[in-house]
Design a protein around this motif. Structure first.
Motif, PDB file in Angstrom:
ATOM      1  N   TRP A  60      65.087  75.218  15.519  1.00  0.00           N
ATOM      2  CA  TRP A  60      64.423  75.892  16.628  1.00  0.00           C
ATOM      3  C   TRP A  60      65.259  77.079  17.092  1.00  0.00           C
ATOM      4  CZ3 TRP A  60      61.863  71.832  20.421  1.00  0.00           C
ATOM      5  CH2 TRP A  60      60.890  71.106  19.700  1.00  0.00           C
ATOM      6  N   ARG A  89      58.297  79.375  13.146  1.00  0.00           N
ATOM      7  CA  ARG A  89      59.386  78.789  13.924  1.00  0.00           C
ATOM      8  C   ARG A  89      58.916  78.351  15.307  1.00  0.00           C
ATOM      9  NH1 ARG A  89      64.339  81.012  12.182  1.00  0.00           N
ATOM     10  NH2 ARG A  89      65.382  79.392  13.429  1.00  0.00           N
ATOM     11  N   THR A  90      59.686  77.446  15.916  1.00  0.00           N
ATOM     12  CA  THR A  90      59.516  77.058  17.308  1.00  0.00           C
ATOM     13  C   THR A  90      60.608  77.736  18.124  1.00  0.00           C
ATOM     14  OG1 THR A  90      58.508  74.924  16.835  1.00  0.00           O
ATOM     15  CG2 THR A  90      59.594  75.148  18.958  1.00  0.00           C
TER      16      THR A  90
END
Length: 233
Positions: A60, A89-90
């Motif tokens: 992340w 992505r986060t």
């Protein structure tokens, strides 16, 4: 649509529909993150929460206000973020005002996060939902940030009237205290292009909806109806 404009501290009760506005820079950054391919953004309560989530999910992207700091991948600057590849992505975001405002209304039935870069899409989504009333949360400067209030009023008028000249609203935002502090380098973790990027009207075609997911408040992009309101750029 009836619109109310309140600071975070003025939220005596949870509104049904909330539009949380942070122009400089939280939700401009969030929009750019989605524009760079991010799948979702987790809105964190504190920097410690960001780092704890990062520890559990090393892939992340940890993001904060201010200067770079150990454990964080980037800072709250659209000018700096726009060069990153965030595909799939986060992002975990904690800012001084924007994320605080979104978390303050997390129980609302609809929470939209907005800035000028997604203003048109936000207005179209409000119209699509047929909202009778909306509370605009003016996050900066305890509800007095001119750039946030100008953006909130612009979105409200564009929701109700469609065709709306953005020029006076953008001018107010450009003359705000936040814009001056960014231009003068008072705010750390900034890029010279940040003000211009924050004032780029309708840069992105999506709105942004925040909702609880697995005990976290998660922001995601949401397709809005196609433009057709004839709004002035």
């Amino acid at each position: 649509m009836e619109a109310r404009f309140l600071g975070i501290a003025e939220l005596a009760e949870t509104p049904s529909v909330a539009v949380v506005v942070d122009v400089m820079r939280a939700f401009t950054v969030a929009a750019w993150a989605f524009g760079r391919g991010a799948e979702k953004i987790v809105l964190a309560e504190s920097p410690a929460d960001v780092l704890a989530l990062k520890a559990r999910h090393p892939d992340w992207v940890a993001l904060k206000d201010g200067p770079p700091a150990p454990g964080f991948d980037t800072v709250n600057s659209p000018g700096l973020l726009r060069s990153l590849d965030l595909g799939g992505r986060t992002v975990v975001q904690k800012t001084t005002a924007g994320t605080v405002g979104a978390l303050a209304v997390k129980e609302a039935s609809l929470v939209l996060c907005a800035g000028f870069v997604v203003a048109g899409a936000t207005a179209r989504l409000l119209r699509q939902h047929g909202c009778d009333a909306a509370t605009f949360v003016v996050t900066g400067e305890e509800g007095r940030a001119e750039e946030d209030l100008a953006c909130a009023q612009y979105i409200a008028r564009r929701t109700n009237e469609g065709k709306t000249d953005a020029t006076p609203f953008l001018r107010r935002a450009a003359g705000s205290r936040a814009a001056a502090e960014l231009r003068e380098g008072i705010r750390q973790g900034a890029h010279p292009d940040d003000v211009a990027l924050c004032l780029e009207l309708d840069r992105f075609p999506f709105a942004m909806i925040a909702a609880p997911e697995d005990s976290l408040m998660v922001l995601r992009p949401c397709a809005a109806p196609a433009p057709g309101d004839g709004a002035s750029p």
